[in-house]
Design a protein around this motif. Sequence first.
Motif, PDB file in Angstrom:
ATOM      1  N   LEU A  72       0.838  -1.210   0.000  1.00  0.00           N
ATOM      2  CA  LEU A  72       0.000   0.000   0.000  1.00  0.00           C
ATOM      3  C   LEU A  72       0.866   1.251   0.000  1.00  0.00           C
TER       4      LEU A  72
ATOM      5  N   ALA B 192       2.356   1.567  -3.422  1.00  0.00           N
ATOM      6  CA  ALA B 192       1.337   2.055  -4.371  1.00  0.00           C
ATOM      7  C   ALA B 192       1.149   3.564  -4.185  1.00  0.00           C
TER       8      ALA B 192
ATOM      9  N   PHE C  41       0.678  -3.058 -10.120  1.00  0.00           N
ATOM     10  CA  PHE C  41       1.215  -4.273  -9.505  1.00  0.00           C
ATOM     11  C   PHE C  41       0.320  -5.469  -9.850  1.00  0.00           C
TER      12      PHE C  41
ATOM     13  N   ASP D 252      -1.420  -7.146  -7.881  1.00  0.00           N
ATOM     14  CA  ASP D 252      -2.676  -6.821  -7.215  1.00  0.00           C
ATOM     15  C   ASP D 252      -2.363  -5.687  -6.245  1.00  0.00           C
ATOM     16  N   TYR D 253      -3.371  -5.198  -5.564  1.00  0.00           N
ATOM     17  CA  TYR D 253      -3.189  -4.242  -4.481  1.00  0.00           C
ATOM     18  C   TYR D 253      -2.701  -2.867  -4.910  1.00  0.00           C
ATOM     19  N   THR D 254      -3.069  -2.409  -6.076  1.00  0.00           N
ATOM     20  CA  THR D 254      -2.694  -1.047  -6.436  1.00  0.00           C
ATOM     21  C   THR D 254      -3.692  -0.048  -5.861  1.00  0.00           C
ATOM     22  N   LEU D 255      -4.952  -0.491  -5.726  1.00  0.00           N
ATOM     23  CA  LEU D 255      -6.006   0.429  -5.281  1.00  0.00           C
ATOM     24  C   LEU D 255      -6.053   0.497  -3.755  1.00  0.00           C
ATOM     25  N   PHE D 256      -6.417   1.670  -3.254  1.00  0.00           N
ATOM     26  CA  PHE D 256      -6.552   1.813  -1.801  1.00  0.00           C
ATOM     27  C   PHE D 256      -7.888   1.224  -1.356  1.00  0.00           C
TER      28      PHE D 256
END
Lengths: 218, 221
Positions: A118, A121, B82, B84-88
């Motif tokens: 996170l 990102a 990525f 996965d897990y690019t979005l918050f």
Amino acid sequence: MLDLKSLILTVKLAGIVTPFLVIAVLPAAYLISFTRFKGQKIVEAALNLPLFIPPTVLGFFLLIMMGPDSFPGSVYEKITGSRLIFSFEGLVLALMISNIPFAVQPVLTAFRKLDKRLIEASQMLGFNRFKTFILVVVPNSVSGIASSAALVFSHCLGEFGVVLMVGGSVPGETKTASVSIFESVEMLDYSGAFKMSFILLAAGFFFSFLITGVLKND
Amino acid sequence: MIEFNLQKKIGTINIDVKLACKKREALSITGESGAGKTTLLRLAAGLEKPDSGFIRINGQTLFCSREKINTPPHKRKISYVFQDYTLFPHWSIEKNILYTALDKDLGNYLIDHFNISHLRKRKPLKASGGERQRAALAQAVARKPDLLLLDEPFSSLDSKNRKIASEYLYSVRDIISCPVVLVTHDHEEALYIGDSFCEIEKGGIKGGSVISKRSFSYAFS
């Protein structure tokens, strides 16, 4: 007899210490969790120190540090015209220091549990450290921060050693619920002590349930 | 245009790659797991620091070991999708896409174009894997980055959804004006998206240089 004045003062004290302390430890916990710096372990150990020393010992050192002959105590007296020790403000400061580990630990655990992807990102979206902290880390650590607040609040309700050393027992100013219970027992007023103790017991159970039953399942 | 020449030793693998990719071009990188594909993207993004070499985008040096330049990741204007897990997870899909979109109209267009407009107010975890990755792509493209890095973006999807997502990506190739670097272990996907290709083997480029679509297609036919 139920000492309502002390009870209200205790809730007021906890209500002031909790938000200030929790907000103050967030950046420190962030730096410890997500950065590396020299002396990091020493800083962490210092923040946990109040856990490892008797409250009366901590209270004694705070009494010396906040006294009129000390630098902070004399500066405070010059600015406000009143003494820091045996005052409500002094008690707020003392409880903020003695409760640091209870505020830091749940937040540190929440930050360390956070998926590091996170943070990456967030960096890739152009967020600097401050934005990442405010927009990503804090909102995803809400249950840890709430646990920290619940723990600090309940500890403030029951704190005795530090309160007695730094605040004494000035009615309406520094005489908290736990000091009132102690004095009731000394005066053999078991009924008054029981009523106050029962209220603190119920409050303690409420916060314990909140942390273990509600926030941990979040 | 992106040019990089990067070296880094990680464990037993020595990453040593020299690559270039022009604007509006897509470079597909394939290779076995552990060959160093993802590390290469992380080095380009600034998430890991190379031991030596340089990275230049449109003539601007983002990293240069000799000149001691190392631009932090948040200042590189690189979009990174990525696996996965690019979005918050705490933001709605719409906020995830539009908050960092340089062009809000483009963001809204991509939401409609990628067929996720019905998910605007939904949190990412309430969407399917395919929808999440489409949203992540929309987020990455709407930022109008100088470089788009895609790290096996569809590998967690089933073959049907992977094909759909690839088609969506292909359909916005005209909108993406920057170089695109796609890492995948799926040769079909690499061929579909890429204009040029290379295979990473033990940290280096197999054969020493990138190859054309025709050569790649021939090699894996």
